[in-house]
Scaffold this active site. Structure first.
Site, PDB file in Angstrom:
ATOM      1  N   GLU A   1      -2.747   2.346  -2.701  1.00 59.88           N
ATOM      2  CA  GLU A   1      -3.489   3.570  -2.366  1.00 59.88           C
ATOM      3  C   GLU A   1      -4.738   3.741  -3.227  1.00 59.88           C
ATOM      4  O   GLU A   1      -5.669   4.419  -2.824  1.00 59.88           O
ATOM      5  CB  GLU A   1      -2.560   4.786  -2.549  1.00 59.88           C
ATOM      6  CG  GLU A   1      -2.102   4.983  -3.985  1.00 59.88           C
ATOM      7  CD  GLU A   1      -0.938   5.957  -4.129  1.00 59.88           C
ATOM      8  OE1 GLU A   1      -0.151   6.097  -3.179  1.00 59.88           O
ATOM      9  OE2 GLU A   1      -0.825   6.574  -5.190  1.00 59.88           O
TER      10      GLU A   1
ATOM     11  N   GLU B   1       6.518  -5.778 -19.435  1.00 63.37           N
ATOM     12  CA  GLU B   1       5.138  -6.009 -18.992  1.00 63.37           C
ATOM     13  C   GLU B   1       4.304  -4.752 -19.232  1.00 63.37           C
ATOM     14  O   GLU B   1       4.675  -3.664 -18.807  1.00 63.37           O
ATOM     15  CB  GLU B   1       5.166  -6.334 -17.490  1.00 63.37           C
ATOM     16  CG  GLU B   1       3.812  -6.714 -16.940  1.00 63.37           C
ATOM     17  CD  GLU B   1       3.850  -6.913 -15.418  1.00 63.37           C
ATOM     18  OE1 GLU B   1       4.463  -6.089 -14.725  1.00 63.37           O
ATOM     19  OE2 GLU B   1       3.268  -7.891 -14.945  1.00 63.37           O
TER      20      GLU B   1
ATOM     21  N   CYS C   1      -0.943 -10.417 -13.363  1.00 62.72           N
ATOM     22  CA  CYS C   1       0.498 -10.688 -13.414  1.00 62.72           C
ATOM     23  C   CYS C   1       0.807 -11.877 -14.317  1.00 62.72           C
ATOM     24  O   CYS C   1       1.845 -11.921 -14.969  1.00 62.72           O
ATOM     25  CB  CYS C   1       1.039 -10.924 -12.019  1.00 62.72           C
ATOM     26  SG  CYS C   1       0.141 -12.185 -11.112  1.00 62.72           S
TER      27      CYS C   1
ATOM     28  N   THR D   1       9.390  -1.540  -7.965  1.00 64.99           N
ATOM     29  CA  THR D   1       9.110  -1.386  -6.531  1.00 64.99           C
ATOM     30  C   THR D   1       9.755  -2.528  -5.756  1.00 64.99           C
ATOM     31  O   THR D   1      10.306  -2.321  -4.667  1.00 64.99           O
ATOM     32  CB  THR D   1       7.587  -1.371  -6.276  1.00 64.99           C
ATOM     33  OG1 THR D   1       6.964  -0.526  -7.228  1.00 64.99           O
ATOM     34  CG2 THR D   1       7.272  -0.869  -4.885  1.00 64.99           C
ATOM     35  N   GLY D   2       9.703  -3.732  -6.326  1.00 65.17           N
ATOM     36  CA  GLY D   2      10.296  -4.892  -5.654  1.00 65.17           C
ATOM     37  C   GLY D   2      11.784  -4.712  -5.405  1.00 65.17           C
ATOM     38  O   GLY D   2      12.292  -5.037  -4.319  1.00 65.17           O
TER      39      GLY D   2
ATOM     40  N   GLU E   1       6.501 -11.154  -4.948  1.00 67.69           N
ATOM     41  CA  GLU E   1       5.756 -11.643  -6.117  1.00 67.69           C
ATOM     42  C   GLU E   1       5.704 -10.486  -7.099  1.00 67.69           C
ATOM     43  O   GLU E   1       4.964  -9.522  -6.878  1.00 67.69           O
ATOM     44  CB  GLU E   1       4.329 -12.056  -5.715  1.00 67.69           C
ATOM     45  CG  GLU E   1       4.245 -13.266  -4.830  1.00 67.69           C
ATOM     46  CD  GLU E   1       4.609 -14.551  -5.543  1.00 67.69           C
ATOM     47  OE1 GLU E   1       4.589 -14.577  -6.788  1.00 67.69           O
ATOM     48  OE2 GLU E   1       4.925 -15.523  -4.852  1.00 67.69           O
TER      49      GLU E   1
ATOM     50  N   LYS F   1      -0.766  -3.145   4.133  1.00 64.26           N
ATOM     51  CA  LYS F   1      -0.908  -1.884   3.383  1.00 64.26           C
ATOM     52  C   LYS F   1      -1.330  -2.163   1.951  1.00 64.26           C
ATOM     53  O   LYS F   1      -0.540  -2.628   1.138  1.00 64.26           O
ATOM     54  CB  LYS F   1       0.392  -1.075   3.365  1.00 64.26           C
ATOM     55  CG  LYS F   1       0.134   0.346   2.841  1.00 64.26           C
ATOM     56  CD  LYS F   1       1.285   0.962   2.092  1.00 64.26           C
ATOM     57  CE  LYS F   1       1.356   0.678   0.623  1.00 64.26           C
ATOM     58  NZ  LYS F   1       0.303   1.267  -0.210  1.00 64.26           N
TER      59      LYS F   1
ATOM     60  N   GLY G   1       5.070  -4.428  -8.707  1.00 67.42           N
ATOM     61  CA  GLY G   1       5.919  -4.326  -9.882  1.00 67.42           C
ATOM     62  C   GLY G   1       7.398  -4.574  -9.578  1.00 67.42           C
ATOM     63  O   GLY G   1       7.836  -4.488  -8.428  1.00 67.42           O
TER      64      GLY G   1
END
Ligand code: NDP
Length: 508
Positions: free
Chosen positions: A196, A403, A302, A250-251, A268, A193, A247
């Site tokens: 988007e 970041e 990153c 989300t991780g 990652e 995936k 990010g």
């Protein structure tokens, strides 16, 4: 006058702007539309026009893709394919990627806003990753373990199973290759995936994987939002491993979503990467590399060297030259002559960068280059932002710690080596860092002391497919690339054989 730029190639999975249909999901070896016919417009960050229209999957499509991957893993022929043949498949994919280099570079550039030249570099890197894992596929089948007489004991490697692979928008194809290539080498099946906002080269990779002859169900593709499709994948009990690049927020959500079914997770995440400059270096060279470290792909990297830590004796000369050259960076159309920075990926992302710059100013950091959108009216519809340099920064500032993921670099001062190391390690992240010095021993000392997954001495940014990549601290869990990048996708199994079983009489 606007130049005639090259447009996206025609592909069956890419519908023309304005279309209300698309068939861009790849499940069980065939292309199909979303279950509810859903589509999404993909925007060209250069001018906010619609670049193409693709399918937008539902949670039901994600479940169907997992079921197809599950069936191909549990009952399909894939697991019986010898490792050297899986390696040969990877070589075929690498050949096809190299054949279509120009087309893929164009697709990546139009979709992400990176320059065409950078798109080409990405393809070369992706080819190298596929070749590396093609070579590794049959090199390590396991090992014999020292055991008592009469026992034959060995460790073998088996695929993990069904892998969900969720990728970000900055290096859509490259980040995906770090997952797909080792997973194919290991014998897994997968559901991919992409972000988007940047699905185009993921579609292209699936086209090539199909052309390379991978059996149906081994590689499946769903497109759609993280909230719907991504979370459906991470929660699906049919998934054994979630490999995610993206990010930190989300991780952490993905780790939590994977917990109830105890899925393996490989993460990652981001970085706020120190670039330490001592006073004994050639400033011209150090500034040159500092610019690339901070502003390559408009800083949407990153491992960007977004946190400069400069010895106070050279600080003023260094920052003056850095600002002068940052102001001179040519920004414009990713296919434009001499352009080094294209637009940021989306309006939403530029708004985040602008908010971070505003916060930095409020905190007392001072802008000496950039800090605004470009003046050129030609660029006003796109998501451009000028390379930005902040000075008067200190370690507690948000702009130094968080970041930004855009063309923004902060500069702090240091006096002693110990202070430089302390600043370089003063982060929740730990992805990468750099040290510039003419003193070889000092370079080694600082590299050893920095708690980051990659450290460059007198350079910033290169990586090799054969060297592990990943983060200390909150930059992630696990490693990609290198032998460890293959290990993420396989399970070690110990097989113990008693060569001459006799009663033990433990219980009489
Ligand atoms: P995000 O975390 O926003 O998204 C990454 C992927 O996760 C996208 O495909 C996204 O889907 C998906 N996603 C979002 N929410 C969920 C959810 N709840 N469940 C499952 N999947 C979800 O990252 P960005 O795309 O903004 O990428 C930038 C980040 O990636 C930066 O922090 C950067 O540092 C990091 N990164 C790290 C790298 C590394 O090697 N360590 C390399 C490259 C980037 P969608 O976008 O479709 O909604």
């Amino acid at each position: 006058m606007t130049q005639p730029y090259v447009a996206l190639p025609d592909k069956p999975y890419l519908s023309a702007p304005g279309s209300s249909t698309a068939a861009g999901l790849y499940i069980g070896g065939s292309w199909r539309p979303a279950a509810d016919g859903g589509v999404r417009e993909i925007v060209n960050p250069y001018d906010a026009s619609v670049l193409t229209v693709v399918s937008e999957a539902t949670a039901a499509d994600a479940a169907a893709a997992v079921a197809a991957a599950r069936a191909a893993f549990d009952g399909g022929p894939w697991r019986a394919v010898p490792a050297d043949e899986r390696g040969a498949v990877l070589h075929r994919v690498a050949d096809l990627l190299a054949r279509d280099r120009a087309e893929i570079a164009l697709m990546e550039s139009l979709d992400t806003g990176k320059t065409l030249e950078e798109g080409g570099i990405d393809v070369d890197d992706v080819v190298a990753v596929f070749r590396y894992y093609a070579g590794l596929a049959d090199k390590d089948a396991g090992r014999i373990v020292s055991a008592p007489e009469g026992v034959f004991s060995r460790v073998v490697y088996e695929p993990v199973g069904v892998c969900a692979m969720i990728t970000p928008w900055n290096y859509p194809l490259l980040q995906l290759s770090w997952k797909v290539a080792p997973a194919i080498a290991a014998g897994d099946t997968m559901v991919v995936k992409p972000s988007e906002v940047t699905p185009v080269t993921t579609l292209k990779l699936v086209e090539l994987v199909e052309e390379a002859g991978i059996p149906a169900g081994v590689v499946n593709l769903v497109l759609g939002s993280g909230a719907t499709v991504g979370s459906a994948l991470t929660e699906d009990p049919g998934v054994d491993l979630v490999s995610f690049t993206g990010g930190l927020d989300t991780g952490t959500r993905i780790m939590a979503a994977a917990a109830p079914t105890v899925k393996k997770v490989a993460l990652e995440l981001g970085g706020k990467n120190p670039n330490i400059v001592f006073d004994d270096v050639d400033l011209d060279t150090a500034v040159d590399y500092a610019l690339s470290a901070a502003f390559f792909h408009s800083g949407q990297v990153c491992s960007a060297g977004a946190r400069l830590i400069v010895h106070e004796d050279v600080h003023d000369a260094f920052t003056a030259e850095l600002a002068r050259r940052a102001d001179a960076i040519v920004i414009g159309h990713p296919q434009g002559e001499g352009v080094r920075c294209g637009p940021l990926v989306s309006a939403e992302h530029r708004a985040k960068v602008e908010a971070a710059v505003a916060r930095g100013t409020e905190e007392g950091a001072r802008i000496i280059a950039g800090g605004r959108r470009p003046d050129d009216p030609e660029l006003s519809r796109g998501y451009f932002y000028r390379p930005t340099v902040f000075v008067d920064c200190h370690r507690a500032m948000d702009i130094v710690q968080r970041e930004v993921f855009g063309p923004v670099v902060t500069v702090e001062r240091f006096r002693t080596e110990a202070e430089a190391v302390a600043l370089g390690n003063d982060t929740d992240y730990g992805l990468s860092g750099g040290v510039w010095t003419a003193d070889a021993a000092r370079g080694e000392r600082v590299a050893a002391a920095l708690r980051h997954g990659t450290v460059w001495i007198n350079d910033f940014g290169p990586y090799f497919p054969g060297a592990e990549w990943g983060g200390f601290g909150r930059s992630g869990v696990g490693r990609e690339l290198g032998p460890a990048g293959l290990d993420e996708y396989r399970e070690a199994k110990h097989i113990y054989r008693n060569l001459d079983p006799k009663p033990q009489r433990w219980f009489g």
